[in-house]
Motif scaffolding. Structure first.
Motif, PDB file in Angstrom:
ATOM      1  N   GLU A  85      26.738   5.077   2.090  1.00 37.05           N
ATOM      2  CA  GLU A  85      26.648   3.434   1.798  1.00 37.05           C
ATOM      3  C   GLU A  85      28.613   3.765   2.559  1.00 37.05           C
ATOM      4  OE1 GLU A  85      27.194   0.220  -0.811  1.00 37.05           O
ATOM      5  OE2 GLU A  85      24.442   0.563  -1.398  1.00 37.05           O
ATOM      6  N   VAL A  93      29.731  -3.957   5.133  1.00 39.72           N
ATOM      7  CA  VAL A  93      28.532  -2.629   3.571  1.00 39.72           C
ATOM      8  C   VAL A  93      27.167  -2.292   4.628  1.00 39.72           C
ATOM      9  CG1 VAL A  93      28.051  -2.027   2.003  1.00 39.72           C
ATOM     10  CG2 VAL A  93      30.284  -3.354   1.724  1.00 39.72           C
ATOM     11  N   GLU A  95      24.483   0.654   4.958  1.00 40.59           N
ATOM     12  CA  GLU A  95      23.943   2.146   4.776  1.00 40.59           C
ATOM     13  C   GLU A  95      22.974   2.472   5.972  1.00 40.59           C
ATOM     14  OE1 GLU A  95      21.169   1.933   0.736  1.00 40.59           O
ATOM     15  OE2 GLU A  95      20.431   2.498   2.317  1.00 40.59           O
TER      16      GLU A  95
END
Length: 120
Positions: A85, A93, A95
């Motif tokens: 992440e 954010v 991933e």
């Protein structure tokens, strides 16, 4: 009056590695995990079954802007995956998933990922 200098900034790579080591130790200290799992992971990296995490982090930071928030090694079903992440420059954010066996980026999930890409 005494003038003091601020300490030099810590290199981003060192911060990421420190965070990864801290996360790994935290994971290994949970019940059910221990020395055997640590040795198995180390042996898999040494035998070339898993790509070393710094290789993945170096590639990621060369291609995407952001700070690493969390790193996990998933070994549930299917090939082992590094899940990383990152916090992007606009607060997003994202991933990233890498095949831990060959280091290939296999997926990304998040908002405004293109804003994190660095120019080639």
């Amino acid at each position: 009056m005494m003038i003091t200098r601020a300490p030099p900034p810590v290199p981003r790579h060192r911060l990421c590695c420190t965070a990864c080591v801290a996360l790994l130790f935290a994971a290994l200290s949970t019940p059910g995990l221990g020395d055997k799992h640590w040795r198995d992971l180390h042996n898999d990296v040494r035998r070339g079954k898993l790509v070393e995490l710094p290789v993945i982090l170096d590639w990621l930071q060369a291609h995407y802007a952001g700070e690493v928030l969390e790193v996990e090694l998933e070994r549930d079903d299917g090939p082992p995956l590094y899940e990383i992440e990152m916090l992007g420059p606009q607060g997003q954010v994202v991933e990233f998933e890498f095949d831990a066996g060959n280091g290939e980026l296999v997926g990304m999930e998040g908002v405004n990922i293109n804003a994190m890409r660095k120019a080639p």
